[in-house]
Design an enzyme around this catalytic site. Structure first.
Site, PDB file in Angstrom:
ATOM      1  N   ARG A  87       0.840  -1.194   0.000  1.00 25.16           N
ATOM      2  CA  ARG A  87       0.000   0.000   0.000  1.00 25.16           C
ATOM      3  C   ARG A  87       0.877   1.246   0.000  1.00 25.16           C
ATOM      4  O   ARG A  87       1.873   1.334   0.719  1.00 25.16           O
ATOM      5  CB  ARG A  87      -0.898   0.034   1.249  1.00 25.16           C
ATOM      6  CG  ARG A  87      -1.941  -1.043   1.310  1.00 25.16           C
ATOM      7  CD  ARG A  87      -2.987  -0.704   2.387  1.00 25.16           C
ATOM      8  NE  ARG A  87      -2.370  -0.302   3.641  1.00 25.16           N
ATOM      9  CZ  ARG A  87      -2.073  -1.123   4.639  1.00 25.16           C
ATOM     10  NH1 ARG A  87      -2.319  -2.409   4.525  1.00 25.16           N
ATOM     11  NH2 ARG A  87      -1.530  -0.679   5.750  1.00 25.16           N
ATOM     12  N   TYR A 227      -0.806  -3.474  -7.524  1.00 25.88           N
ATOM     13  CA  TYR A 227      -0.781  -4.253  -6.285  1.00 25.88           C
ATOM     14  C   TYR A 227      -2.160  -4.262  -5.647  1.00 25.88           C
ATOM     15  O   TYR A 227      -2.856  -3.242  -5.602  1.00 25.88           O
ATOM     16  CB  TYR A 227       0.258  -3.674  -5.315  1.00 25.88           C
ATOM     17  CG  TYR A 227       0.102  -4.201  -3.907  1.00 25.88           C
ATOM     18  CD1 TYR A 227       0.460  -5.515  -3.597  1.00 25.88           C
ATOM     19  CD2 TYR A 227      -0.437  -3.408  -2.903  1.00 25.88           C
ATOM     20  CE1 TYR A 227       0.279  -6.012  -2.324  1.00 25.88           C
ATOM     21  CE2 TYR A 227      -0.616  -3.894  -1.626  1.00 25.88           C
ATOM     22  CZ  TYR A 227      -0.255  -5.200  -1.335  1.00 25.88           C
ATOM     23  OH  TYR A 227      -0.447  -5.684  -0.070  1.00 25.88           O
ATOM     24  N   LYS A 236      -9.825  -2.167   1.170  1.00 22.61           N
ATOM     25  CA  LYS A 236      -9.591  -1.079   2.134  1.00 22.61           C
ATOM     26  C   LYS A 236     -10.277   0.214   1.691  1.00 22.61           C
ATOM     27  O   LYS A 236     -10.799   0.961   2.523  1.00 22.61           O
ATOM     28  CB  LYS A 236      -8.095  -0.822   2.299  1.00 22.61           C
ATOM     29  CG  LYS A 236      -7.243  -2.047   2.594  1.00 22.61           C
ATOM     30  CD  LYS A 236      -7.562  -2.696   3.908  1.00 22.61           C
ATOM     31  CE  LYS A 236      -6.480  -3.728   4.266  1.00 22.61           C
ATOM     32  NZ  LYS A 236      -6.797  -4.513   5.449  1.00 22.61           N
ATOM     33  N   HIS A 256     -11.502  -2.563  10.801  1.00 21.09           N
ATOM     34  CA  HIS A 256     -10.406  -3.421  10.361  1.00 21.09           C
ATOM     35  C   HIS A 256     -10.282  -4.576  11.366  1.00 21.09           C
ATOM     36  O   HIS A 256      -9.366  -4.623  12.173  1.00 21.09           O
ATOM     37  CB  HIS A 256      -9.126  -2.570  10.316  1.00 21.09           C
ATOM     38  CG  HIS A 256      -7.946  -3.257   9.717  1.00 21.09           C
ATOM     39  ND1 HIS A 256      -6.651  -2.955  10.090  1.00 21.09           N
ATOM     40  CD2 HIS A 256      -7.838  -4.209   8.760  1.00 21.09           C
ATOM     41  CE1 HIS A 256      -5.808  -3.687   9.401  1.00 21.09           C
ATOM     42  NE2 HIS A 256      -6.504  -4.452   8.589  1.00 21.09           N
ATOM     43  N   SER A 278      -2.107  -4.589  10.038  1.00 18.90           N
ATOM     44  CA  SER A 278      -1.728  -5.608   9.062  1.00 18.90           C
ATOM     45  C   SER A 278      -0.431  -6.293   9.473  1.00 18.90           C
ATOM     46  O   SER A 278       0.477  -5.662  10.003  1.00 18.90           O
ATOM     47  CB  SER A 278      -1.565  -4.981   7.680  1.00 18.90           C
ATOM     48  OG  SER A 278      -2.793  -4.511   7.195  1.00 18.90           O
ATOM     49  N   CYS A 280       0.114  -8.449  11.797  1.00 20.54           N
ATOM     50  CA  CYS A 280       0.295  -8.629  13.235  1.00 20.54           C
ATOM     51  C   CYS A 280      -0.495  -9.819  13.774  1.00 20.54           C
ATOM     52  O   CYS A 280      -0.767  -9.889  14.970  1.00 20.54           O
ATOM     53  CB  CYS A 280      -0.083  -7.352  13.988  1.00 20.54           C
ATOM     54  SG  CYS A 280       1.125  -6.023  13.848  1.00 20.54           S
TER      55      CYS A 280
END
Length: 627
Positions: A87, A227, A236, A256, A278, A280
């Site tokens: 991102r 991507y 998102k 999220h 993200s 994690c």
């Protein structure tokens, strides 16, 4: 809306698929064609036959290869441009009419100025390419209020990915046509037109990249990146950034979060939503395989949850997606066996992982032993012992943010409730992050307001999911820092207000977890992965009032004997270290929270000021001053 051009009208273009019978959609498509000037148009129906045609086209272009039917049936492999791997948060904009509504956590530009910039970039951007029209629905088609979108893209890779991740195609279009439904227009281009005789590249993209949201218009524009995080605009961009604005206006939450169903040995089920930045451990927790006897986890989603109040006053969660877009490295039968089983079923898209000579895939952490030889994510011959030929020995076979895109229906522990458009009533909400110190393994909030404080001050060491330095500590409110479509202070206030309006006894309990505490030698003190089921058990027991908790200034912590560590083999010292509250660490943390809240400006909710003052008082610190 767009400038005049020399393009042929949409109706004069070569086209395949069924043209929509939706006046507003056709009018928008006319504008897009006039501006972007594609050579052809394809109306996607989402069918397997269409997917096969797109795969053949991408193989011919050199963008993908088929994987072994024996190893990964129906699956494909792609490598991106090395500069198009994550991102691009620095080029992601919230273009609200009023700059103040974007807030300090978002990049902002005046909508008129941004449209001038983007219109110039879009002018002729699809010359030499086919334009794909993808009607999609976020959430269930039979929901009370289905949320429709239409993505237009010049990337067949995007069309294949949207087919996995959303309800995309003919059925959605029919529902839109039947009701004349409104939709979020999502325009995407890789930004690489092809003039006559110009050769294409395997992964077209552009050095200039923009991911732009116009929240007041409910519109998304994306340019320059292929991507998935930048080009799958239902994810998102729609399901979080635009949906968060919808949710603010309509009285719900777009978050999220994963959603899981936890069932005890006695058959009591709990539904939990959990927010993590993200990379994690969200996907791992969503598909957890408990290590404690008799407990069972089923998944409803690994990334996004929409939370709405039901008629009974409880907060219900639904997953608006239909696939997993997971970080590949570290995923294995040891860390996430259910994700691996979903992947083994095939029908997936793998991007920027390693490719074996047998036509299978590999990434770091998948197996203990490294393959002798494979092709790495840059296409180089890579050896397990020495790394890539012509590169450094430490270079990985798979990019740290390499991905698998897999249908959620293939998950062997998918809960039946996933199919219910009303969702599941939440018993608990978990916030989490990656912290080496300060934050204990698990903390329960005192009440909803304190739980919102926990979420608003959540912090994590950054990962490879976004461009930039890795390992830098940053505040990540509710794990939504890159995804809030409006002012962060108003977002936190929205959480507070929803709690005020609800019956406190029916609200989910809120917890904060941290699997990543280390000792002085840098060693993880908690084994994580399947053992995190022990924390889920404690959470379930707290919900039912079966275990006590220790009151501390930061919230409620497990008592000395509260956490089930039977057969875990953890030392008493490690257990105290990972579960305990260390006052000095929190004395150091409070000023950092204060500086974070300062960035909210005058919109900072008074309730958050009061929570911080309460914490400071309990720690014996001088109260902070706020603007």
């Amino acid at each position: 809306m767009f400038t005049e051009s020399e393009s042929r009208p949409r109706t004069k273009l070569p086209s395949t698929g069924q043209e929509p019978n939706h006046p507003k959609l056709l009018a928008w498509l006319d504008e897009v064609v006039e501006l972007c000037r594609p050579d052809a148009i394809h109306y996607c129906d989402g069918s397997p036959e269409e997917a096969e045609e797109l795969v053949e086209k991408l193989i011919a272009a050199g963008t993908i290869v088929r994987l072994s039917e024996e190893a990964k049936p129906g699956s494909i492999y792609a490598r991106t441009d090395p500069d198009d791997v994550a991102r691009v948060e620095d080029q992601t904009f919230i273009c609200s009419e009023d700059e103040r509504n974007a807030g300090p956590t978002n990049n902002w530009m005046d909508p008129a100025q941004m449209k001038r910039i983007m219109t110039e970039l879009y002018d002729g951007c699809m010359v030499g390419r086919t334009m794909y029209v993808m009607p999609f629905c976020m959430g269930h088609l039979d929901a009370d209020d289905p949320k429709f979108g239409v993505e237009v893209s010049d990337s067949a890779y995007v069309a294949l990915s949207m087919r996995i991740m959303t309800r995309m195609g003919a059925e959605t279009l029919a529902a839109m046509e039947a009701s004349g439904a409104d939709f979020v227009p999502c325009l995407h281009s890789v930004g690489m037109p092809l003039s006559d005789g110009q050769s294409d590249v395997a992964w077209p993209c552009n050095e200039t990249k923009y991911i732009v949201h116009f929240p007041d218009e409910r519109t998304i524009w994306s340019y320059g990146s292929g991507y998935g995080g930048n080009s799958l605009l239902g994810k998102k961009c729609y399901a979080l950034r635009i949906a968060s604005v919808m949710a603010r206006d309509e009285g719900w939450l777009a978050e999220h979060m994963l959603i899981l169903k936890l069932t005890s040995p006695e058959g009591r089920s709990f539904h939990i939503a959990a927010a993590f930045p993200s990379a994690c451990g969200k996907t791992n927790l969503a598909m957890l395989e408990p290590t404690i006897p008799g407990w069972k986890v089923e998944t409803l989603g690994d990334d996004i949850a929409w939370l709405r109040f039901g008629e009974d006053g409880r907060l219900y969660a639904t997953n608006p997606e239909t696939g997993f877009f997971g970080v590949a490295p570290g995923t294995s039968y040891a860390t996430n066996p259910n994700a691996m089983r979903a992947i083994e079923a095939g029908n997936s898209i793998f991007t920027n992982v390693g490719l074996t000579p047998e036509g299978d895939i590999w990434w770091e952490g998948m197996t203990k032993e490294k393959p002798e030889t494979l092709s790495d994510w840059k296409g180089r011959t890579w050896h397990g012992a020495t790394g890539p030929e012509g590169g450094r020995p430490e270079e990985k076979a798979a990019h740290p943010n390499s991905r698998f895109c897999t249908p959620i229906e293939q998950c062997p522990i998918l809960a039946d409730e996933y199919h219910d458009p009303q969702g599941v009533p939440l018993d608990a909400i978990i916030f989490g992050g990656r912290r080496e110190n300060t934050v204990p393994l698990v903390t329960q909030s005192r009440d909803w307001r304190h739980g919102v404080f926990m979420g608003a001050t959540c912090s994590s060491e950054s990962t490879a999911a976004a461009k930039g330095a890795v390992g830098v500590l940053r505040r990540d409110p509710m794990a939504m820092l890159p995804f809030i479509g409006y002012h962060v202070a108003d977002y936190v206030q929205h959480w507070i207000d929803l709690g005020k309006e609800a019956d406190a006894d029916k609200l989910p309990k809120i917890f904060y977890v941290n699997w990543f505490r280390r000792d002085e030698d840098g060693r993880f003190m908690w084994p994580g992965f399947g053992e995190n089921s022990r924390v889920l058990k404690w959470i379930a027991q707290r919900i039912d009032g079966q275990v006590d908790a220790e009151e501390t200034p930061i919230g409620l912590l497990p008592t000395a004997d509260g956490l089930d560590v039977d057969s875990l083999g953890i030392s008493e010292e490690d257990l105290r270290g990972v579960v305990g509250y260390r006052e000095q660490e929190w004395r150091d943390e409070v000023p950092r929270i204060g500086r974070w809240f300062d960035s909210f400006g005058w919109r900072l909710p008074r309730e958050m000021v009061d929570e911080l003052l309460q914490l400071e008082t309990a720690l014996g610190r001088e109260p902070s001053s706020f603007r």
